[in-house]
Design a protein around this motif. Sequence first.
Motif, PDB file in Angstrom:
ATOM      1  N   PHE A   1       0.829  -1.214   0.000  1.00 22.59           N
ATOM      2  CA  PHE A   1       0.000   0.000   0.000  1.00 22.59           C
ATOM      3  C   PHE A   1       0.859   1.258   0.000  1.00 22.59           C
ATOM      4  O   PHE A   1       0.569   2.246  -0.686  1.00 22.59           O
ATOM      5  N   ILE A   2       2.000   1.198   0.759  1.00 21.76           N
ATOM      6  CA  ILE A   2       2.886   2.369   0.811  1.00 21.76           C
ATOM      7  C   ILE A   2       3.483   2.627  -0.560  1.00 21.76           C
ATOM      8  O   ILE A   2       3.512   3.774  -1.046  1.00 21.76           O
ATOM      9  N   GLN A   3       3.983   1.592  -1.230  1.00 18.78           N
ATOM     10  CA  GLN A   3       4.578   1.768  -2.547  1.00 18.78           C
ATOM     11  C   GLN A   3       3.539   2.249  -3.553  1.00 18.78           C
ATOM     12  O   GLN A   3       3.814   3.126  -4.387  1.00 18.78           O
ATOM     13  N   GLN A   4       2.339   1.693  -3.461  1.00 15.07           N
ATOM     14  CA  GLN A   4       1.285   2.106  -4.394  1.00 15.07           C
ATOM     15  C   GLN A   4       0.898   3.573  -4.168  1.00 15.07           C
ATOM     16  O   GLN A   4       0.656   4.317  -5.119  1.00 15.07           O
ATOM     17  N   SER A   5       0.852   4.013  -2.928  1.00 15.86           N
ATOM     18  CA  SER A   5       0.492   5.394  -2.637  1.00 15.86           C
ATOM     19  C   SER A   5       1.553   6.356  -3.151  1.00 15.86           C
ATOM     20  O   SER A   5       1.247   7.413  -3.734  1.00 15.86           O
TER      21      SER A   5
ATOM     22  N   LYS B   1     -10.966   4.546  -5.144  1.00 14.25           N
ATOM     23  CA  LYS B   1     -11.455   5.733  -4.434  1.00 14.25           C
ATOM     24  C   LYS B   1     -10.376   6.350  -3.560  1.00 14.25           C
ATOM     25  O   LYS B   1     -10.317   7.566  -3.405  1.00 14.25           O
ATOM     26  N   PHE B   2      -9.462   5.514  -3.011  1.00 17.14           N
ATOM     27  CA  PHE B   2      -8.368   6.104  -2.240  1.00 17.14           C
ATOM     28  C   PHE B   2      -7.427   6.871  -3.150  1.00 17.14           C
ATOM     29  O   PHE B   2      -6.866   7.906  -2.767  1.00 17.14           O
ATOM     30  N   SER B   3      -7.245   6.361  -4.402  1.00 15.35           N
ATOM     31  CA  SER B   3      -6.446   7.101  -5.379  1.00 15.35           C
ATOM     32  C   SER B   3      -7.089   8.452  -5.684  1.00 15.35           C
ATOM     33  O   SER B   3      -6.380   9.447  -5.905  1.00 15.35           O
ATOM     34  N   ALA B   4      -8.427   8.493  -5.701  1.00 15.61           N
ATOM     35  CA  ALA B   4      -9.111   9.773  -5.924  1.00 15.61           C
ATOM     36  C   ALA B   4      -8.816  10.747  -4.793  1.00 15.61           C
ATOM     37  O   ALA B   4      -8.640  11.957  -5.020  1.00 15.61           O
ATOM     38  N   VAL B   5      -8.713  10.229  -3.560  1.00 19.61           N
ATOM     39  CA  VAL B   5      -8.377  11.099  -2.427  1.00 19.61           C
ATOM     40  C   VAL B   5      -6.972  11.668  -2.603  1.00 19.61           C
ATOM     41  O   VAL B   5      -6.737  12.879  -2.416  1.00 19.61           O
ATOM     42  N   LEU B   6      -6.016  10.800  -2.970  1.00 20.24           N
ATOM     43  CA  LEU B   6      -4.653  11.284  -3.167  1.00 20.24           C
ATOM     44  C   LEU B   6      -4.593  12.286  -4.304  1.00 20.24           C
ATOM     45  O   LEU B   6      -3.861  13.286  -4.246  1.00 20.24           O
ATOM     46  N   ARG B   7      -5.332  12.028  -5.376  1.00 19.25           N
ATOM     47  CA  ARG B   7      -5.344  12.965  -6.501  1.00 19.25           C
ATOM     48  C   ARG B   7      -5.872  14.332  -6.074  1.00 19.25           C
ATOM     49  O   ARG B   7      -5.335  15.376  -6.464  1.00 19.25           O
TER      50      ARG B   7
ATOM     51  N   SER C   1       3.620   5.818  -5.581  1.00 22.43           N
ATOM     52  CA  SER C   1       3.546   5.812  -7.037  1.00 22.43           C
ATOM     53  C   SER C   1       2.370   6.661  -7.543  1.00 22.43           C
ATOM     54  O   SER C   1       2.503   7.389  -8.525  1.00 22.43           O
ATOM     55  N   THR C   2       1.262   6.588  -6.864  1.00 24.75           N
ATOM     56  CA  THR C   2       0.090   7.379  -7.275  1.00 24.75           C
ATOM     57  C   THR C   2       0.364   8.871  -7.140  1.00 24.75           C
ATOM     58  O   THR C   2       0.014   9.667  -8.017  1.00 24.75           O
ATOM     59  N   ILE C   3       0.988   9.256  -6.037  1.00 24.87           N
ATOM     60  CA  ILE C   3       1.301  10.677  -5.833  1.00 24.87           C
ATOM     61  C   ILE C   3       2.268  11.166  -6.902  1.00 24.87           C
ATOM     62  O   ILE C   3       2.085  12.253  -7.478  1.00 24.87           O
ATOM     63  N   GLN C   4       3.321  10.365  -7.201  1.00 28.22           N
ATOM     64  CA  GLN C   4       4.274  10.773  -8.226  1.00 28.22           C
ATOM     65  C   GLN C   4       3.627  10.824  -9.598  1.00 28.22           C
ATOM     66  O   GLN C   4       4.003  11.635 -10.442  1.00 28.22           O
ATOM     67  N   GLN C   5       2.650   9.951  -9.838  1.00 23.76           N
ATOM     68  CA  GLN C   5       1.961   9.961 -11.125  1.00 23.76           C
ATOM     69  C   GLN C   5       1.236  11.282 -11.351  1.00 23.76           C
ATOM     70  O   GLN C   5       1.209  11.798 -12.461  1.00 23.76           O
ATOM     71  N   TRP C   6       0.665  11.841 -10.266  1.00 25.26           N
ATOM     72  CA  TRP C   6      -0.106  13.081 -10.413  1.00 25.26           C
ATOM     73  C   TRP C   6       0.772  14.310 -10.287  1.00 25.26           C
ATOM     74  O   TRP C   6       0.309  15.424 -10.566  1.00 25.26           O
ATOM     75  N   LEU C   7       2.028  14.140  -9.921  1.00 25.36           N
ATOM     76  CA  LEU C   7       2.939  15.276  -9.813  1.00 25.36           C
ATOM     77  C   LEU C   7       3.694  15.452 -11.127  1.00 25.36           C
ATOM     78  O   LEU C   7       4.100  14.466 -11.773  1.00 25.36           O
ATOM     79  N   PRO C   8       3.916  16.683 -11.520  1.00 21.55           N
ATOM     80  CA  PRO C   8       4.784  16.896 -12.678  1.00 21.55           C
ATOM     81  C   PRO C   8       6.205  16.426 -12.365  1.00 21.55           C
ATOM     82  O   PRO C   8       6.624  16.346 -11.210  1.00 21.55           O
ATOM     83  N   ALA C   9       6.952  16.172 -13.423  1.00 18.07           N
ATOM     84  CA  ALA C   9       8.304  15.643 -13.231  1.00 18.07           C
ATOM     85  C   ALA C   9       9.216  16.637 -12.537  1.00 18.07           C
ATOM     86  O   ALA C   9      10.166  16.266 -11.831  1.00 18.07           O
ATOM     87  N   ALA C  10       8.906  17.921 -12.703  1.00 18.13           N
ATOM     88  CA  ALA C  10       9.778  18.939 -12.121  1.00 18.13           C
ATOM     89  C   ALA C  10       9.537  19.156 -10.631  1.00 18.13           C
ATOM     90  O   ALA C  10      10.294  19.872  -9.978  1.00 18.13           O
ATOM     91  N   VAL C  11       8.493  18.562 -10.069  1.00 18.14           N
ATOM     92  CA  VAL C  11       8.162  18.768  -8.662  1.00 18.14           C
ATOM     93  C   VAL C  11       8.776  17.642  -7.841  1.00 18.14           C
ATOM     94  O   VAL C  11       8.438  16.458  -8.043  1.00 18.14           O
ATOM     95  N   PRO C  12       9.683  17.959  -6.922  1.00 24.91           N
ATOM     96  CA  PRO C  12      10.307  16.909  -6.104  1.00 24.91           C
ATOM     97  C   PRO C  12       9.367  16.422  -5.004  1.00 24.91           C
ATOM     98  O   PRO C  12       8.524  17.166  -4.514  1.00 24.91           O
ATOM     99  N   LEU C  13       9.512  15.139  -4.658  1.00 18.62           N
ATOM    100  CA  LEU C  13       8.731  14.523  -3.583  1.00 18.62           C
ATOM    101  C   LEU C  13       9.709  13.951  -2.570  1.00 18.62           C
ATOM    102  O   LEU C  13      10.482  13.029  -2.877  1.00 18.62           O
ATOM    103  N   HIS C  14       9.659  14.457  -1.348  1.00 14.59           N
ATOM    104  CA  HIS C  14      10.526  13.984  -0.276  1.00 14.59           C
ATOM    105  C   HIS C  14       9.729  13.039   0.617  1.00 14.59           C
ATOM    106  O   HIS C  14       8.685  13.414   1.151  1.00 14.59           O
TER     107      HIS C  14
END
Length: 535
Positions: A380-384, A418-424, A386-399
């Motif tokens: 679930f952690i890896q999937q979350s 539906k949880f992906s919709a929350v993250l989006r 990945s979902t956040i990075q998918q919705w972030l542009p490449a230029a935005v860093p994620l720490h």
Amino acid sequence: MFLRKLAVSLCVLLSIILLQAGMAFWAQQNSEFHTERNRVANQMLAEFISLRADKQRLKVWLAEYLLTDDANTQFRDTLFNRMQQQLSTLEQLAIRDQLYHSQEADLQHTMQQVKVISLLQTNLQTLEQALKTREIARYKDDAERWTALISLFDKIQDTDLAELLQQAIVGQRQRAQSTESDALSAVQSVKRTTILISLLGLVLAIMLGFYLARALSRPLQSLLDGTKQLQQGHFEYRIAEQGPGEFAELARQFNLMSGYIADYAKREKQSQLAAEQLVAERTSQLQQALDQLHQAEYRQKQLLADISHELRTPATSIQGEAEISLRGQPKSTSDYQDAFSRILSASQQLSRRIDDLLLLARGEDRLRQVQLHTKPLAQFIQQSISTIQQWLPAAVPLHTDISGRTADPLYLLVDDEKFSAVLRIIVDNARQYAKDSPALNLKLYATETELQLTLADQGIGIQPDEIAQVFARHYRSSAARQARPDGLGIGLCIAKDIMEAHDGSIRLSANQPRGTCVTLTLPLFPGVNDEDSDR
């Protein structure tokens, strides 16, 4: 028994009234008797005095006639007629006076006055005959004339008429005073008798009233207390069946009436409760149906408003980019790529808006109906991430910061879509409101019972007094309205409903020194069967 007492009391009062009426009639008759006696006596006195005065006027006229031999005979005739009328009136009054005598002295006085009136009438006739036939003129000598004159006016049958008339006046004056005294005495006697009878009647009336009031007060008070109890709703109240026969029967009938009223009130209350219960059930059903209709109508209107507002901006952006790209001379490949990139971004935004509107159109009940699947914590952690990075542009860093018991064999129950919709929704808000500082910090912390996922941006932030309101539909903070006027304010509302459907929670807090922290909490389980669970 009480009716007999009441009848006796009324008879006594009636007797007193009749006695007073008899006394009033007697007083009126006695007063009229003495008043009439006094009036007759005073009238006779006035007539005697007037007769004496007219006789003196006639004597003066005769002296003038003898001295001058030239007098007014018309005046003489007037005096004769008036004196004759006075004697006639005196005679009638004497007859009436005989009817009002109350003792022998009164009758003797009246007879004496009648005798005087008779002598005066004889004297008046003789005098009239002598004067009208001028018999007095036969006397040539003055002495003879005066002797004849005295004889005509003052003497008759060897009686001195002047002295007799004076005695009659004196006697009649005494008679008038006596009758007036009798009248006053009679009035005083009537007054005393009336006062005595009135006092006697008043005393008897007070005694009877006190007796009747005493006999009535207790049963009537008991009956009054009973009526007050009935008025207050105490239908079980009963009064004592005692006292005189009539009141005992009245008390018995009152108790029977109270019993009937109590039975009727009990049945009426039962019927009312049943009716109220039925009405409440029907009202509740109608209210539920009405609420459902209102909610459906409201959702329909709100959906149309949201669609018209939310789709217009990205659609206009796509159309504008396309028109700019096709306008004028052919452009270079890089220009077309930039235009297509902007069109793609607007299309993605439009797609996200459509997804949000579809979720909103399905209603809160559909949002809360999630398809939960077991998901290992590590997966679930890896999937979350990945979902956040998918919705972030490449230029935005994620720490990313992962801590806690993430290595334990823990599981979650989650609806991936539906949880992906929350993250989006969270990532999209961070992108929109943190353009100047696009970096995001993701912190994952696991305990034995729950997982906390915190995503912090460095954007415009939120005021503490607005945190409790941002989850309301269509509410936007003041800073958000300034940064993005076209926002709808439904994302966090949808995210909150989805998290509550997962038995989790979502909360916002200020990120120091700037930005916003969004914390998602989900329950963790030590292990579950790998089966789907519909909720």
